[in-house]
Scaffold this motif. Structure first.
Motif, PDB file in Angstrom:
ATOM      1  N   UNK A  50      19.114   8.656  49.547  1.00 27.40           N
ATOM      2  CA  UNK A  50      18.318   9.581  50.360  1.00 27.40           C
ATOM      3  C   UNK A  50      16.822   9.320  50.183  1.00 27.40           C
ATOM      4  N   UNK A  51      16.128   9.103  51.294  1.00 24.11           N
ATOM      5  CA  UNK A  51      14.671   8.858  51.207  1.00 24.11           C
ATOM      6  C   UNK A  51      13.973   9.337  52.468  1.00 24.11           C
TER       7      UNK A  51
ATOM      8  N   UNK B 105       9.146  15.166  43.193  1.00 19.77           N
ATOM      9  CA  UNK B 105       9.527  14.329  42.052  1.00 19.77           C
ATOM     10  C   UNK B 105       8.336  13.476  41.609  1.00 19.77           C
TER      11      UNK B 105
ATOM     12  N   UNK C  92       7.121  10.058  43.126  1.00 15.82           N
ATOM     13  CA  UNK C  92       6.575  10.008  44.494  1.00 15.82           C
ATOM     14  C   UNK C  92       5.052  10.165  44.482  1.00 15.82           C
ATOM     15  N   UNK C  93       4.369   9.228  43.839  1.00 12.84           N
ATOM     16  CA  UNK C  93       2.918   9.391  43.687  1.00 12.84           C
ATOM     17  C   UNK C  93       2.199   9.376  45.043  1.00 12.84           C
TER      18      UNK C  93
ATOM     19  N   UNK D   9       8.799  15.433  36.631  1.00 13.93           N
ATOM     20  CA  UNK D   9       8.563  14.425  35.595  1.00 13.93           C
ATOM     21  C   UNK D   9       9.784  13.549  35.334  1.00 13.93           C
TER      22      UNK D   9
ATOM     23  N   UNK E 242      20.993   0.150  29.376  1.00 13.79           N
ATOM     24  CA  UNK E 242      20.903   1.606  29.196  1.00 13.79           C
ATOM     25  C   UNK E 242      22.172   2.238  28.633  1.00 13.79           C
TER      26      UNK E 242
ATOM     27  N   UNK F 274       1.054  15.926  32.104  1.00 15.38           N
ATOM     28  CA  UNK F 274       0.648  14.808  32.965  1.00 15.38           C
ATOM     29  C   UNK F 274      -0.797  14.404  32.679  1.00 15.38           C
TER      30      UNK F 274
ATOM     31  N   UNK G 241       9.888  10.752  32.446  1.00 21.14           N
ATOM     32  CA  UNK G 241       8.621  10.095  32.787  1.00 21.14           C
ATOM     33  C   UNK G 241       7.508  10.255  31.750  1.00 21.14           C
ATOM     34  N   UNK G 242       7.709  11.143  30.781  1.00 19.88           N
ATOM     35  CA  UNK G 242       6.691  11.234  29.725  1.00 19.88           C
ATOM     36  C   UNK G 242       7.006  10.199  28.662  1.00 19.88           C
TER      37      UNK G 242
ATOM     38  N   UNK H 103      15.520   2.107  36.019  1.00 22.15           N
ATOM     39  CA  UNK H 103      15.547   3.548  36.266  1.00 22.15           C
ATOM     40  C   UNK H 103      16.600   3.868  37.315  1.00 22.15           C
TER      41      UNK H 103
ATOM     42  N   UNK I  11      14.901   5.665  42.872  1.00 26.86           N
ATOM     43  CA  UNK I  11      13.487   6.006  43.036  1.00 26.86           C
ATOM     44  C   UNK I  11      13.219   6.711  44.363  1.00 26.86           C
ATOM     45  N   UNK I  12      14.262   6.996  45.120  1.00 29.66           N
ATOM     46  CA  UNK I  12      14.062   7.677  46.402  1.00 29.66           C
ATOM     47  C   UNK I  12      13.446   6.759  47.443  1.00 29.66           C
ATOM     48  N   UNK I  13      13.735   5.476  47.341  1.00 27.04           N
ATOM     49  CA  UNK I  13      13.206   4.511  48.299  1.00 27.04           C
ATOM     50  C   UNK I  13      14.295   3.486  48.602  1.00 27.04           C
TER      51      UNK I  13
ATOM     52  N   UNK J 168       8.584   0.310  40.707  1.00 23.69           N
ATOM     53  CA  UNK J 168       7.372   1.089  40.495  1.00 23.69           C
ATOM     54  C   UNK J 168       6.584   0.462  39.351  1.00 23.69           C
TER      55      UNK J 168
ATOM     56  N   UNK K 209       1.514   3.638  38.902  1.00 25.52           N
ATOM     57  CA  UNK K 209       1.713   4.680  39.911  1.00 25.52           C
ATOM     58  C   UNK K 209       2.181   4.134  41.262  1.00 25.52           C
TER      59      UNK K 209
ATOM     60  N   UNK L 139       4.491   2.015  44.070  1.00 25.11           N
ATOM     61  CA  UNK L 139       5.826   1.503  44.350  1.00 25.11           C
ATOM     62  C   UNK L 139       5.716   0.255  45.223  1.00 25.11           C
TER      63      UNK L 139
ATOM     64  N   UNK M  41       7.767  -2.208  47.554  1.00 22.97           N
ATOM     65  CA  UNK M  41       9.040  -2.136  48.277  1.00 22.97           C
ATOM     66  C   UNK M  41       9.608  -3.536  48.531  1.00 22.97           C
TER      67      UNK M  41
END
Ligand SMILES: Cc1cc2nc3c(=O)[nH]c(=O)nc-3n(C[C@H](O)[C@H](O)[C@H](O)COP(=O)(O)O)c2cc1C
Ligand code: SF4
Ligand code: FES
Lengths: 454, 166
Positions: free
Chosen positions: A97-98, A132, A135-136, A174, A440, B40, B77-78, B131, B134-136, B144, B147, B149, B151
C-alpha cells in the motif's frame, strides 16, 4: 492517475486528479483548483448536516476495515462539553500500500481540508495527522501546507473568519507498523509504546487522551470535500456494482507487473480488466500466478479467483479475500510462493507488539517453520502445525495483526500446497528456492526460544 | 557525533531548540505527548539517542529516564548506537523481495564495505540494514538513505548511487 504513469482512460481520477502537478502542492495552486471551497461550505453548515451528507454518500473507510464513515462520525456527540479529537491515520505501513503517500506528496492541502472538515463535523477542535516516520517527504509537504493554512487563517483560532477553532498538527511516527492500528496510534501519539488497547471502550467513547476520538484514513478524509462539493447523490451514483460500495478508490499496484503505480477506479470495476488493461498485465514473457489484492493482511487469490472478482467490498469477499487497504501485490510464475509467504510471516513477526501470547509466539513460530520449509528442511507435519498455529492465532487476540499473519499462510497452503510439498519432497527444480531469505532472524529466534523443536 | 562515554554530552534543549520544544508542547494537552517529537530532535542533533539524551528528554517532559527508554526501544527508527554517516535502509518485504530486493541488499553490502547487515563500515561512512515495507512498494526496490528515499533501485545502480552521496 496511475502515477508515475499517465491517467488511463478507464480511470476515474478524482482524488488523484492533480498527482504529478507540482503547483497543486502550494496554497495558491490548490485554491486555483477549487481548494478550501468545501471547507467554507462546511463551516456554514451544522456538524450534524455534514454527518448526514457523508452518511448518505455511502463513503466507507479506506484504511482497511471499510466501516461506514458517516456512521463512525455519528458516534461523536458535539456539544457534550468534552474535548474531542480527530486522528488522521497516515501510518501507511501495510505491505503493498502506497496511496496515502502519493496523496500527501502531491495534494497536501486536500488532506488539511479533509481534516478540518472532519474535525468540525465531529465537534473536535484539534486534528492530529500521524505520519509514519519514514515518510520524510510527505511530512515536509504536510508541514508546509499546514503552515500555509494557518498563515492564511484557513485553520487556527478563527478558521476562515467563522470564529471556530480548528487546529491541525502533524505528528511524526518512529517506525512501527502496529501504530497503524487505531488504538496503538493513539497510545503512540500520547508518548507511549504503540501497544493496541483492549476494546471496548471504543475510541468514540474514550480515545486519544481518554477523550471521544474519531480516527480516519488519509484517503477517507480527502474524499469528503468532493462529497460536500458535488453532493452525496453524485458520490453514491459512482458505483459499478453494489450500493454498499460507492465512490472512487485508489489501488496501489506492485510486484511482478508491467506498470506498477496507483490507479483510481470506481468501485465495482472488473479486476481482470484492471490487472491486464490498466496495469499492463505481466512483464514480457511471464504469466501472473497469484494476487494479494488488499495489502499483505488479506488472503491470497489464485488468478482464477482474481479474474472473476468485482473490485468492491463485497466482490473481494465473494472471491475469498478482502478489499483491505487496496494494496494489490502481484506474483508471477517465476516466484516461489512459500518463499514470499515466509517473508510476509516474518514481517508480521517483526511487527507484533508482543502483548498477546498467540500473536507473539504464533508469528515467530510460523516464520521459523516456513523458513525451514523454504530451506528444504520441512516435513509434511510442518504443514499441519502451520494450520494449527494459524487457528490459534485467529480471533483470539487484542488486535487483528495476529489474524493478518494467518491469512496469507492459510490461503497460501490451500491454494499453493503443491509448492510447499515440492519443497518438502525436494522435487522443486525450476525455481530458485531462495533458502537464504534475508537476515534479521536473530530477533525472531529470541521470541521463539521456547517450545517446539527446530 | 559523540560516542557513548567518550565525549561529554551536549545539551539539546537550549536556545532555539528549547523554543522549538516549547512550541511543540503547545500542540498537546500534556507534556508526555511531545515525547516522540522530542526524541526526534535529539536524534537530529546527535545522530542517535544516547542514555544521556533520554535523561535530558525525561527531565524536559517530567518523565523518568527508564520510562523514556521503554518507549525508545519500542520504535525501530531511534538509533540506540551511533550509526554510519549514511544510514541505508533497504525494504526486503515480499512485494520488494519478488522484485529483487535481495540482490539490491547484497550489492549495498558489497559496495559499502559493510559486508554484514547492521554493522558500520570500517570508514564509518555506511550502515546498511534491511527494513520492513517503506510504503513505496510500487517503486521497488525503495532504499532510504538518511532522510531521502531513492526509488526503483536495482543492484546495478548501487555503485552510482553511492558515488552520488555528498
Ligand atoms: C495492524 C493494523 C495496522 C493498520 N494500519 C493502518 C494504516 O497504516 N493506515 C490506516 O489508515 N489504517 C490502518 N489500520 C486500520 C485502522 O485500525 C483503522 O481501522 C482505520 O485507520 C480507520 O480509518 P477508516 O475508517 O477511515 O478506514 C490498521 C489496522 C491494523 C489492525
Ligand atoms: S495481536 Fe499481536 S500486535 Fe495485536 S495486540 Fe496482540 S500481540 Fe500486539
Ligand atoms: S514492500 Fe517494499 S516498500 Fe512496501
Amino acid at each position: 492517475m496511475g502515477y508515475p504513469h499517465k491517467t488511463h482512460p478507464r480511470e476515474t481520477a478524482i482524488l488523484s486528479k492533480h498527482f504529478g502537478e507540482t503547483e497543486a502542492r502550494t496554497l495558491d495552486g490548490w485554491k486555483k483548483r477549487g481548494g478550501y471551497r468545501a471547507l467554507e461550505q462546511a463551516l456554514a453548515m451544522t456538524p450534524a448536516q455534514i454527518v448526514d451528507i457523508v452518511k448518505a454518500s455511502g463513503l466507507r473507510g479506506r484504511g482497511g476495515a471499510g466501516f461506514p464513515t458517516g456512521m463512525k462520525w455519528s458516534f461523536m456527540k458535539p456539544g457534550d462539553g468534552k474535548p474531542h479529537y480527530l486522528c488522521c491515520n497516515a501510518d501507511e505501513s501495510e505491505p503493498g500500500t502506497f496511496k496515502d503517500r502519493e496523496i500527501m506528496r502531491w495534494t497536501p492541502h486536500a488532506l488539511v481540508e479533509g481534516c478540518a472538515i472532519g474535525a468540525y463535523a465531529i465537534g473536535a477542535e484539534t486534528a492530529y495527522i500521524y505520519i509514519r516516520g519514514e515518510f520524510t517527504e510527505c511530512i515536509d509537504w504536510m508541514e508546509k501546507a499546514v503552515a500555509e493554512a494557518y498563515a492564511a487563517g484557513i485553520i487556527g483560532n478563527n478558521a476562515m473568519g467563522t470564529g471556530k477553532r480548528i487546529d491541525v498538527h502533524v505528528h511524526k511516527g518512529a517506525g512501527a507498523y502496529i501504530c497503524g492500528e487505531e488504538t496503538a496510534l493513539m497510545e503512540s501519539l500520547e508518548g507511549k509504546r504503540g501497544n493496541p488497547r483492549i476494546k471496548p471502550p471504543f475510541p468514540a467513547v474514550s480515545g486519544l487522551f481518554s477523550q471521544p476520538t474519531t480516527i480516519n484514513n488519509v484517503e477517507t478524509l480527502v474524499a469528503v470535500p468532493h462529497i460536500l462539493m458535488n453532493g452525496p447523490e453524485w458520490y453514491k451514483a459512482m458505483s459499478l456494482s453494489s450500493p454498499k460500495s460507492t465512490g472512487s478508490k485508489l489501488f496501489s499496484v506492485c510486484g511482478n507487473v508491467s506498470r506498477p503505480g496507483n490507479y483510481e477506479i470506481v468501485l465495482g470495476f472488473p479486476f481482470k480488466d484492471f490487472l491486464y488493461d490498466l496495469c499492463g498485465g505481466p512483464q514480457p514473457g511471464r504469466k501472473f500466478k497469484a494476487v494479494i489484492p488488499g495489502g499483505a493482511s488479506v488472503p491470497i487469490q489464485t488468478m482464477e479467483e482474481a479474474e472473476a472478482t468485482m473490485m468492491d467490498y463485497e466482490g473481494f469477499v465473494a472471491q475469498g479475500t478482502m478489499l483491505g487497504s487496496g494494496g494489490v501485490i502481484i506474483f508471477d510464475d517465476q516466484q516461489n510462493m512459500p518463499r514470499m509467504i515466509a517473508r510476509l510471516a516474518r514481517f508480521f513477526a517483526h511487527e507484533s507488539c508482543g502483548q498477546c501470547t498467540q500473536c507473539r509466539e504464533g508469528t515467530a513460530w510460523t516464520t521459523k517453520i516456513l523458513e525451514r520449509i523454504v530451506a528444504g528442511q520441512g516435513t509434511f507435519e510442518d504443514l499441519d502445525t502451520l494450520l494449527e498455529l494459524a487457528d490459534n492465532m485467529t480471533g483470539k487476540t487484542i488486535c487483528v495483526l495476529s489474524d493478518s499473519c494467518a491469512a496469507p499462510v492459510v490461503s497460501g497452503l490451500q491454494k499453493f500446497r503443491h509448492e510447499f510439498e515440492a519443497l518438502i519432497t525436494g522435487k522443486r527444480s525450476s525455481m530458485s528456492t531462495g533458502a537464504k531469505l534475508t537476515a534479521q532472524s536473530s530477533q525472531l529466534s529470541a521470541a521463539a526460544s521456547t517450545g517446539l523443536s527446530v | 557525533m559523540s560516542a557513548h562515554g567518550t565525549t561529554p554530552y551536549t545539551q539539546v534543549f537550549t536556545g532555539k531548540r528549547k523554543n522549538d520544544l516549547d512550541a511543540i508542547l503547545l500542540r498537546y494537552p500534556n507534556k508526555q505527548a511531545a515525547l516522540l517529537p522530542a526524541l526526534w530532535i535529539v536524534q537530529e542533533v546527535h545522530g542517535w539517542v544516547s542514555e544521556e539524551g533520554m535523561t535530558e528528554v525525561a527531565a524536559a517532559l517530567g518523565l523518568t529516564a527508564a520510562y523514556v527508554k521503554g518507549v525508545v526501544t519500542f520504535y525501530t527508527m531511534y538509533h540506540q548506537h551511533p550509526v554510519g554517516k549514511y544510514f541505508v535502509q533497504i525494504c526486503t518485504t515480499s512485494p520488494c523481495l519478488c522484485a529483487g530486493a535481495d540482490k539490491v541488499t547484497e550489492a549495498f553490502l558489497k559496495h559499502t564495505g559493510c559486508n554484514e547487515l547492521g554493522v558500520t563500515s570500517p570508514d564509518g561512512k555506511y550502515t546498511v540494514i534491511e527494513v520492513e515495507c517503506l510504503g513505496a512498494c510500487g517503486f521497488a526496490t525503495p532504499v532510504q538513505i538518511n532522510a531521502d528515499t531513492v526509488e526503483n533501485v536495482t543492484a546495478d545502480k548501487v555503485q552510482q548511487i553511492l558515488a552520488g552521496l555528498k
